[in-house]
Design an enzyme around this catalytic site. Structure first.
Site, short mmCIF file in Angstrom:
data_model
loop_
_atom_site.label_atom_id
_atom_site.label_comp_id
_atom_site.label_asym_id
_atom_site.label_seq_id
_atom_site.Cartn_x
_atom_site.Cartn_y
_atom_site.Cartn_z
N SER A 156 0.79 -1.23 0.00
CA SER A 156 0.00 0.00 0.00
C SER A 156 0.82 1.28 0.00
O SER A 156 0.30 2.33 -0.38
CB SER A 156 -0.95 0.02 1.21
OG SER A 156 -0.21 -0.02 2.42
N HIS A 161 -5.51 -4.16 -1.31
CA HIS A 161 -5.39 -3.13 -2.34
C HIS A 161 -5.39 -3.71 -3.75
O HIS A 161 -5.20 -2.97 -4.72
CB HIS A 161 -4.12 -2.30 -2.12
CG HIS A 161 -4.22 -1.35 -0.97
ND1 HIS A 161 -4.73 -0.08 -1.10
CD2 HIS A 161 -3.89 -1.50 0.34
CE1 HIS A 161 -4.70 0.53 0.07
NE2 HIS A 161 -4.19 -0.31 0.96
N LYS A 184 -12.33 -0.91 0.70
CA LYS A 184 -11.54 -0.12 -0.25
C LYS A 184 -12.27 -0.07 -1.59
O LYS A 184 -13.24 0.66 -1.73
CB LYS A 184 -10.12 -0.65 -0.33
CG LYS A 184 -9.35 -0.43 0.98
CD LYS A 184 -7.93 -0.90 0.92
CE LYS A 184 -7.14 -0.48 2.15
NZ LYS A 184 -7.66 -1.02 3.42
#
Length: 395
Positions: free
Chosen positions: A185, A213, A243
């Site tokens: 990340s 991610h 996310k």
């Protein structure tokens, strides 16, 4: 407050402020979209993990509203008593289909997943090979398991193979697991999953990938494991629903036997109330959107390349990102904090990231372009970066 506690807090908070390491928490006064309002001022938002804009998507909002009206605002119990609603079953079935696995189990957060899954499988008789840049939740999950933690150099396959061989040949461990983020990340680089899988097969290692991610971003949205075509081979696929999915929660996907074990042994699953009906319904809707079309994912990548090319052309160091994560590496902590403040003053919200989140001397302003940014917004951001970069002598 006790005197000892007061002295401890004052000393350490003061030290963080003096070294430019104290993280100020900002309050957002509008929905977390491509443009937000903070302190009464509009900002182009480049700090959200809302990669695909789904956090404010009308389809997800409608799904959540419908779920609240039908099911109420809470699940009412832990999953193992009577907190498992048909909404949770549907979410897990959809997740398994999305990730290409036999089954999936959902949790209250991605952080909970790593606390739950690692400690449910690994113990003091085992060893874990962990990438040195793995997320804090992986580190804490490893510690909780009481297994021996063996860190290997970041994405260094020679170091991984050497340490895997040593651990295997020592005969000291009942099981050995290798854990890596799918996408890292802070720098935006991708784990070398094909090489990792090769090493895992050679030494009979359990494989564990945290794809927080990567889901919704790589593999046409299905994630890093899908990107490498390893969805049938990786033992544990971990992800978050907060996310790219745009809601909240987390999941573990894998073989049915893995999921069956986690449902009877992972403590956050056993002792925490299930996610709300609204969250389960909205997350399911988001995944269905991603399975139906790759449009949002493609738009995300188009915007990411546009921003990265613009910053590079100005002379900024955006590292070696292979994903939409776009670090603008400044270096010294106080300068990094100052850079971020000046961006804010110019209407660009891009948060500074400094030690201990990243190593000292590698402070960066991390930019997170999304599918819902317009080219005009990105042009404005690039122009402000140029102004501030020249002003502070960064470019």
């Amino acid at each position: 407050m006790s005197e000892a506690l007061q002295q401890f807090l004052k000393k350490n908070v003061t030290a963080l402020r003096e070294h430019g390491l104290y993280n100020e928490i900002d309050t957002v006064e509008t929905p977390n979209g491509p443009v937000i309002k903070m302190n009464g001022k509009e900002q182009i938002n480049l700090s959200s993990n809302n990669y695909l804009g789904l956090a404010t998507d009308e389809r997800l909002k409608e799904a959540a509203i419908t779920a609240v009206k039908e099911w109420g605002v809470g699940a009412g119990a832990v999953r193992t008593i009577n907190g498992t609603l048909t909404l949770h079953d549907k979410l897990e079935e959809t997740l398994a289909h999305f990730k290409g696995t036999e089954a999936a189990i959902s949790f209250q957060s991605g952080f909970n997943c790593n606390m739950a899954a690692i400690s449910a499988v690994m113990n003091k008789h085992d060893a874990i090979l962990s990438d040195e840049l793995n997320h804090a939740s992986i580190i804490d999950g490893c510690r909780l398991s009481r297994a021996t933690i063996i860190r290997y150099n970041h994405s260094d396959m020679d170091d991984l193979r050497k340490k895997a061989k040593e651990a295997k040949e020592s005969g000291n461990y009942s099981k050995i697991m290798i854990i890596t983020d799918g996408v890292f990340s802070m720098d935006g680089d991708i784990a070398k999953l094909s090489d990792i899988m090769e090493i895992a097969k050679e030494f009979d290692l359990i494989t564990y990938v945290d794809d927080a991610h990567g889901s919704g971003v790589l593999g046409k949205g299905a994630g890093t494991v899908k990107h490498f075509g390893l969805e049938k081979e990786i033992d544990f696929q971990i992800g978050t629903l907060s996310k790219a999915i745009g809601v909240v929660g987390g999941y573990v996907a894998g073989k049915k036997l893995v999921v069956d074990w986690l449902k009877v042994s992972s403590r956050p699953f056993l002792f925490s109330t299930a996610v709300t009906p609204a969250d389960a319904a909205a997350a399911t809707q988001a995944i269905e959107v991603l399975m139906e079309s790759t449009e949002l994912c493609e738009r995300l990548w188009e915007n990411a390349r546009y921003l990265q090319d613009g910053l590079r052309s100005l002379g900024f160091d955006v590292g070696k990102s292979e994903t939409p994560i776009t670090p603008c590496i400044i270096g010294e902590e106080k300068t990094t904090q100052q850079f971020s403040r000046r961006l804010f003053e110019e209407g660009i919200y891009a948060k500074s990231i400094v030690f201990p989140t990243v190593p000292k001397g590698t402070g960066r302003v991390r930019n997170m372009p999304t599918a819902v940014h317009t080219k005009a917004m990105l042009d404005r951001a690039i122009a402000v970066y140029e102004k501030v970069g020249k002003e502070l002598g960064v470019i």
